[in-house]
Every structure is written in structure tokens, then in C-alpha cells.
Design a protein around this motif. Structure first.
Motif, mmCIF file in Angstrom:
data_model
loop_
_atom_site.group_PDB
_atom_site.id
_atom_site.type_symbol
_atom_site.label_atom_id
_atom_site.label_comp_id
_atom_site.label_asym_id
_atom_site.label_seq_id
_atom_site.Cartn_x
_atom_site.Cartn_y
_atom_site.Cartn_z
ATOM 1 N N CYS A 146 3.030 3.286 12.678
ATOM 2 C CA CYS A 146 1.920 3.249 13.645
ATOM 3 C C CYS A 146 2.100 4.209 14.816
ATOM 4 C CB CYS A 146 1.741 1.827 14.180
ATOM 5 S SG CYS A 146 1.224 0.635 12.928
ATOM 6 N N GLY A 160 2.584 3.695 4.034
ATOM 7 C CA GLY A 160 1.470 2.781 3.764
ATOM 8 C C GLY A 160 1.645 2.069 2.427
ATOM 9 N N SER A 164 2.542 -1.896 1.460
ATOM 10 C CA SER A 164 1.735 -2.624 0.476
ATOM 11 C C SER A 164 2.645 -3.244 -0.583
ATOM 12 C CB SER A 164 0.719 -1.690 -0.172
ATOM 13 O OG SER A 164 -0.050 -2.366 -1.139
ATOM 14 N N LEU A 187 -2.454 -2.583 12.186
ATOM 15 C CA LEU A 187 -2.714 -1.915 10.907
ATOM 16 C C LEU A 187 -4.204 -1.713 10.635
ATOM 17 C CD1 LEU A 187 -0.157 -3.780 8.584
ATOM 18 C CD2 LEU A 187 0.103 -1.527 9.640
ATOM 19 N N TYR A 190 -6.342 1.638 10.436
ATOM 20 C CA TYR A 190 -6.037 2.610 9.381
ATOM 21 C C TYR A 190 -6.897 2.431 8.139
ATOM 22 C CZ TYR A 190 -2.048 3.972 12.194
ATOM 23 O OH TYR A 190 -1.250 4.441 13.219
ATOM 24 N N THR A 191 -7.748 1.408 8.093
ATOM 25 C CA THR A 191 -8.684 1.301 6.972
ATOM 26 C C THR A 191 -9.720 2.425 7.020
ATOM 27 O OG1 THR A 191 -10.206 -0.168 8.165
ATOM 28 C CG2 THR A 191 -8.450 -1.216 6.882
ATOM 29 N N ARG A 199 -2.523 6.826 3.120
ATOM 30 C CA ARG A 199 -2.287 5.888 4.217
ATOM 31 C C ARG A 199 -3.370 4.796 4.229
ATOM 32 N NH1 ARG A 199 0.302 6.163 9.860
ATOM 33 N NH2 ARG A 199 1.479 7.877 8.962
ATOM 34 N N ARG A 200 -4.635 5.195 4.074
ATOM 35 C CA ARG A 200 -5.733 4.215 4.030
ATOM 36 C C ARG A 200 -5.507 3.214 2.906
ATOM 37 N NH1 ARG A 200 -9.131 8.491 4.007
ATOM 38 N NH2 ARG A 200 -10.020 7.969 1.969
ATOM 39 N N VAL A 203 -2.693 0.682 3.550
ATOM 40 C CA VAL A 203 -3.037 -0.383 4.502
ATOM 41 C C VAL A 203 -4.007 -1.377 3.866
ATOM 42 C CG1 VAL A 203 -4.277 -0.883 6.649
ATOM 43 C CG2 VAL A 203 -2.528 0.906 6.596
ATOM 44 N N THR A 206 -2.120 -3.564 1.643
ATOM 45 C CA THR A 206 -1.340 -4.518 2.443
ATOM 46 C C THR A 206 -2.219 -5.697 2.872
ATOM 47 O OG1 THR A 206 0.113 -2.761 3.270
ATOM 48 C CG2 THR A 206 0.002 -4.789 4.570
#
Length: 384
Positions: A146, A160, A164, A187, A190-191, A199-200, A203, A206
Motif C-alpha cells: 500500500c 496483490g 490473494s 485495500l 485498489y479495485t 494489482r487490481r 485485491v 483477496t
């Protein structure tokens, strides 16, 4: 493959003290071996080579170090080598130590190796244990992930998918969903992280895994976290909704601009919908999603979506949103006891649905290929 004497000789070239030109040729040869399954399986029985590759990640030559990491990435992609790498070669402490260095230029390669190793539960548990033993912990991994620009030479996007994978474990989910830590809140933005699909996707994966723990659903949907807009915004488009529909939506989803674009990656779109579906497992969750007017967003999304797998996931969610409530005693869909014969029927139905989806996918790809094919030029006779 090498015989024992050839392997023994090659191993002598894979040391920090060896001449750079000889060492370079030796690492290139090992890298070539890792490009095939047979080569990887051969190296599985040669722990000394795995240890030598790890040692040479500290070499003065950047080219040699890159080859070693590339080889380790290839090896870690093969599940049958995970125990050899983690237990016998003990690569995790060295990799994690380098990952923490904000000036280490090859941290992205380390992230990829760790992501590969954490895909399966056994090595995922071992990685989690080493994180604790090395006094690193999940808090440090989240902090690095982050912190924008933590490492100027590496993007660290693959942390990311690592997070997950780690959320396979209940310990990781409990950490992320700890109400006093505010990890999940860090987090959520980051969607919609435009710079990296990896990375998207990590997250969103996750968040989806965390939503299997239904006891946290009401908290996740409350103002304390407010997860819903972060899941819906990537699925929302520019379509004009009625004033009544807009007013019922969360504020961030009301009156979206004409240039609003949806998430471009179908796998991420599917995971977002699966996360929303998990949040409907409890009666309270279903009430919140219905009260927040999720249906109009999904209705317009369904009209727009082309991927058969994503469409199928969307339709399951819509059925829950517009369907009747389950009968008394079955309000929590995750606690319903399903008889074995019904389970088998559901599996058969899922298999049949999967087969149909794959058929539709092939037809879609075939149609796209036909459209992309250059049109033949008319002959002279046709032109006349």
C-alpha cells in the motif's frame, strides 16, 4: 539430461567465485533446462543446483542474477518442485529479506516466485509460517503493497496475487478482517487501480476470499467499511438510470458520467460478481444489496457483458436479487445442509453448464476470428 559426472562438473561453475564468463554460460544452461517440464523435474532431484541458483542471486553480474531469478520463476511454476524449493533449498528467508529492501531492483521477480509458491495450500502455509519466523508478518507485506513508490525500481504489483493466495488461510483472512487494523479499508481503493490489472485482480481476489467468512458480511457492508461501492463501481457503466433508481444507489454510483468505463478484464469482472454473490449468503446481506439498488447496475451490466462465464455469474446474482427469500431455517445459504444426491445433481448441472459456456466461448472466438479475417479482394472479372 546430464549424467552424474557432468552434473557434478556443472555445479562447480555455479559459484560466486567462478569466472563471470563460465558462470554466465552455466546459468544460461540451467535456465534452458527450466524451460521444459522434463528439465524442471530433473532439477527437482538436484537440490544443490537449486541452492546454487539462490546463492547466485547475490552475484555482481546483473545478467547472471536475472537468469537465476528467471530460472526460479520457471521452477516455482511447477507444483512438484515446491517442497524442494521451500524445504530443501530453503529459498524463502533469502527472498523475503531481499523483498524488504526498498532499493532491491529485482523485487518484482521475487513477488512472482512467492505468488507461484503460494498457489497451493501446503506451501502457502509454509510461506505464512516463514513470514512469522522472520518477524516480517502480514502487516509488513500489506504496508509495502500500500506504500506507493516503496521501491523505485519495482512496481510490486504481484504482491496483490500473493495476498490473494495467502487468503486461502483463515489466519490471513482474520488478519485482513480485523476490525481494529483497518487493513481491508486500505485495500479497497485498489479495485479501481488503473495502472495494473495484476494489482487490481489480486485485491479483488483477496476481497472475494475474505467474503467466504460470512460473519463479517454485515460489518463489510456497514459504513465502517462500505465495501459495496468499491465492488459495484468497476461494474457500472455510463447508462442513464431513472431518477428513482439513482436515488436508491450508494452516493458514489449516482449519476455516473457518460465516459464511465467498466472493468476491462473479464476475470476481474467475474470475481467482483462472485464477491457480491457471497455477500448475499445471509438474509441481512441480501436486504442491504436490495436496499442499495444493486439490481439496476447488474441489469445494465448484463446487457453490456459479452463473456459467457461472466454472464452466467451475473445471472446467478440477479436471481438472488429479484428472487423470493429462502424458507425459514435456510436464510444463511452457507449453512444449508444439502443432501448428497442433490449435491451430485448440482455438480452434474454445473458440469453441463460449464460445457455449454465453453461451447459458447469457442463460438464467440470463432465469430471474432471470422470478423478479423481480411476480406478477399474481388477478382478482375468481379470488378468489371
Amino acid at each position: 539430461m546430464l549424467n552424474d559426472s557432468e552434473a557434478k562438473e556443472l555445479l562447480t561453475f555455479l559459484t560466486l567465485e567462478m569466472r563471470p564468463d563460465v558462470k554466465s554460460q552455466a546459468t544460461e544452461y540451467i535456465l534452458g533446462l527450466t524451460a521444459s517440464r522434463d528439465g524442471c523435474r530433473y532439477l527437482r532431484t538436484k537440490t544443490d543446483f537449486l541452492k546454487a541458483l539462490l546463492t547466485l542471486t547475490a552475484d555482481k553480474s546483473v545478467a547472471i542474477v536475472k537468469d537465476c531469478y528467471h530460472a526460479l520463476i520457471n521452477l516455482s511454476a511447477d507444483e512438484t518442485l515446491h517442497q524442494a524449493l521451500v524445504k530443501e533449498a530453503n529459498i524463502l528467508p533469502t527472498l523475503l529479506h531481499s523483498l524488504l529492501d526498498p532499493e532491491y531492483m529485482l523485487s518484482d521477480r521475487i513477488c512472482t516466485i512467492l505468488t507461484n509458491l503460494s498457489r497451493h495450500e501446503k506451501t502457502c502455509k509454509e510461506l505464512f509460517q516463514v513470514l512469522q519466523e522472520q518477524d516480517i508478518g502480514l502487516a509488513k507485506i500489506v504496508e509495502i503493497f500500500c506504500t506507493e513508490g516503496y521501491n523505485k525500481a519495482a512496481s510490486l504489483h504481484y504482491l496483490g496475487p500473493l495476498l490473494s493466495n495467502l487468503t486461502q488461510l483463515p489466519e490471513t483472512r482474520q488478519f485482513i478482517l480485523d476490525k481494529d487494523r483497518c487493513v481491508v479499508q486500505r485495500l479497497l481503493p485498489y479495485t479501481q487501480y488503473e495502472e495494473s490489472t495484476v494489482r487490481r485482480g489480486g485485491v479483488v481476489g483477496t476481497l472475494r476470499n475474505c467474503c467466504f467468512d460470512y460473519v463479517y458480511h454485515e460489518w463489510l457492508l456497514s459504513d465502517a467499511v462500505d465495501i459495496l461501492p468499491f465492488l459495484l463501481l468497476p461494474l457500472a457503466g455510463p447508462e442513464e438510470l431513472s431518477e428513482e433508481e439513482n436515488e436508491g444507489l450508494p452516493v458514489d454510483l449516482q449519476y455516473l458520467p457518460e465516459d464511465k468505463r467498466r472493468e476491462e478484464d473479464p476475470d476481474i469482472r467475474k470475481m467482483l460478481i462472485e464477491t457480491l454473490l457471497l455477500l448475499t449468503a445471509t438474509k441481512r446481506g441480501r436486504q442491504i444489496l436490495k436496499n442499495k439498488n444493486v439490481y439496476p447496475i447488474m441489469r445494465e451490466f448484463h446487457k453490456w457483458e459479452k463473456d459467457p462465464h461472466v454472464i452466467a455469474a451475473c445471472e446467478k446474482l440477479v436471481q438472488v436479487l429479484i428472487g423470493d427469500e429462502p424458507e425459514s431455517g435456510m436464510e444463511n445459504l452457507m449453512e444449508v445442509d444439502i443432501p448428497e444426491d442433490v449435491q451430485q445433481k448440482l455438480k452434474d448441472m454445473d458440469a453441463k453448464e460449464q460445457e455449454q459456456l465453453e461451447k459458447e466461448q469457442q463460438e464467440l472466438l470463432k465469430a471474432e476470428a471470422e470478423n478479423d479475417r481480411p476480406k478477399s479482394q474481388p477478382s478482375e472479372e468481379q470488378q468489371r
